[in-house]
Write a protein that holds these residues in place. Structure first.
Motif, short mmCIF file in Angstrom:
data_model
loop_
_atom_site.label_atom_id
_atom_site.label_comp_id
_atom_site.label_asym_id
_atom_site.label_seq_id
_atom_site.Cartn_x
_atom_site.Cartn_y
_atom_site.Cartn_z
N LEU A 1 8.47 5.82 4.19
CA LEU A 1 8.14 6.20 5.46
C LEU A 1 9.09 7.19 6.26
CD1 LEU A 1 7.20 2.51 6.75
CD2 LEU A 1 5.76 4.36 5.37
N LYS A 2 10.06 7.51 5.68
CA LYS A 2 10.91 8.60 6.09
C LYS A 2 10.62 9.94 6.26
CE LYS A 2 15.11 6.06 4.06
NZ LYS A 2 15.98 5.84 3.07
N ARG A 3 9.45 10.33 5.54
CA ARG A 3 8.74 11.58 5.63
C ARG A 3 8.24 11.89 6.93
NH1 ARG A 3 6.93 13.60 0.64
NH2 ARG A 3 5.31 14.62 1.64
N SER B 1 2.77 -4.77 8.46
CA SER B 1 3.07 -3.99 9.56
C SER B 1 1.88 -3.02 10.01
CB SER B 1 4.08 -3.01 9.33
OG SER B 1 4.26 -2.19 8.33
N SER B 2 2.05 -2.47 11.21
CA SER B 2 0.97 -1.71 11.77
C SER B 2 0.99 -0.27 11.00
CB SER B 2 1.02 -1.71 13.14
OG SER B 2 2.11 -1.29 13.80
N ARG B 3 2.04 0.13 10.23
CA ARG B 3 2.05 1.42 9.65
C ARG B 3 0.98 2.22 9.51
NH1 ARG B 3 5.41 0.14 4.64
NH2 ARG B 3 6.53 -1.29 6.22
N GLU B 4 0.41 3.34 10.09
CA GLU B 4 -0.86 4.24 9.91
C GLU B 4 -0.54 5.00 8.70
OE1 GLU B 4 -3.93 6.95 12.35
OE2 GLU B 4 -2.06 6.41 13.34
N HIS B 5 0.72 4.91 8.15
CA HIS B 5 0.79 5.62 6.77
C HIS B 5 -0.07 4.97 5.72
CE1 HIS B 5 4.41 5.77 9.16
NE2 HIS B 5 4.84 7.06 8.56
N PHE C 1 2.12 8.27 -3.55
CA PHE C 1 2.76 7.00 -3.38
C PHE C 1 2.14 5.54 -3.21
CE2 PHE C 1 5.54 10.51 -1.65
CZ PHE C 1 6.15 10.74 -2.72
N LEU C 2 0.84 5.79 -2.99
CA LEU C 2 -0.04 4.69 -3.08
C LEU C 2 0.31 3.65 -4.02
CD1 LEU C 2 -2.64 3.37 -1.39
CD2 LEU C 2 -4.05 4.45 -3.32
N PHE C 3 0.18 2.33 -3.54
CA PHE C 3 0.99 1.13 -4.41
C PHE C 3 2.00 1.67 -5.53
CE2 PHE C 3 -4.05 0.82 -3.80
CZ PHE C 3 -4.04 -0.21 -2.97
N ILE D 1 0.78 -0.98 0.11
CA ILE D 1 -0.13 0.01 0.01
C ILE D 1 0.80 1.25 -0.11
CG2 ILE D 1 -1.56 1.22 1.37
CD1 ILE D 1 -2.87 -1.45 2.63
N ILE D 2 1.68 1.43 1.08
CA ILE D 2 2.83 2.40 0.96
C ILE D 2 4.13 1.80 1.35
CG2 ILE D 2 2.31 2.80 3.45
CD1 ILE D 2 3.42 5.42 0.86
#
Length: 208
Positions: free
Chosen positions: A30-32, A81-85, A41-43, A24-25
């Motif tokens: 994720l460094k942003r 992973s649990s990333r909310e991004h 950046f989706l998919f 998904i991302i």
């Protein structure tokens, strides 16, 4: 947080199972440090070839899905992973509703924190909707959270949703807003605590 009560719009069909949050991302974004700007950046790894050109074979790159606000997909969406991004990217890309037979638990709960409605539907219903979307370019649905209903050409059904999660979306409540709704209860508790447990308070807090 933006309220969500009714969504009307085109459906984009992503015919893939076990879509995880790294798809998904991807992790390189994720460094942003901002919470915004993830929609483009989706998919990403599916949308583009290794040389940076558009991947014409990726479903969502089809012009028929441009401007879609409802995503139809398969089992176990949002695993990994649990990333909310992940819901950040989905929301910024314009999707307000996701229809799937099942979701990963953490992703599912994160959707409600980002004004996205994830709806669990049966596998038979999923197959039916895929047929309708693929046969009818520009296929649209109306999702009514107040009525808990989904309607469109050739389909009409209700869906289940936890009452509290429904309230969160209908009223646009983030975690802070939910806490503030209990402000009076919290203040009463603090007063009671000070009156009944003076012995545990520092001197400067007693009788204040």
């Amino acid at each position: 947080m933006e309220k969500l009560q009714k969504v009307m719009g085109k459906v984009a069909a992503l015919d893939r199972m076990n879509v995880d949050t790294d798809q998904i991302i991807p992790k390189q974004f994720l460094k942003r440090i901002e919470r915004t700007g993830f929609g483009e950046f989706l998919f990403f790894d599916w949308k583009y070839n290794d040389d940076g050109t558009i991947n014409e074979d990726f479903e969502l790159n089809q012009t028929r899905y441009a401007g879609s606000c409802i995503l139809l997909t398969r089992d176990n969406f949002g695993s990994g992973s649990s990333r909310e991004h992940a819901p950040w990217a989905i929301r910024e890309a314009g999707f307000r509703v996701i229809l799937a037979p099942s979701f990963a638990d953490i992703f599912y709960n994160n959707c409600f924190k980002n004004s996205i409605l994830p709806i669990v539907i049966s596998k038979d219903r999923t197959d039916e909707l895929f047929c309708l979307v693929l046969k009818n370019e520009g296929y649209s649905l109306e999702i009514d959270l107040v009525k808990r209903s989904v309607t469109g050409q050739g389909v009409e059904f209700s869906f289940e949703i936890d009452d509290f999660k429904r309230k969160v979306l209908l009223e646009g409540l983030d975690d802070i807003s939910q806490t503030l709704e209990l402000e009076a209860t919290i203040e009463n508790y603090e007063k009671l605590f000070k009156n009944e447990r003076q012995w545990v308070l520092p001197d400067e807090c007693k009788n204040s």
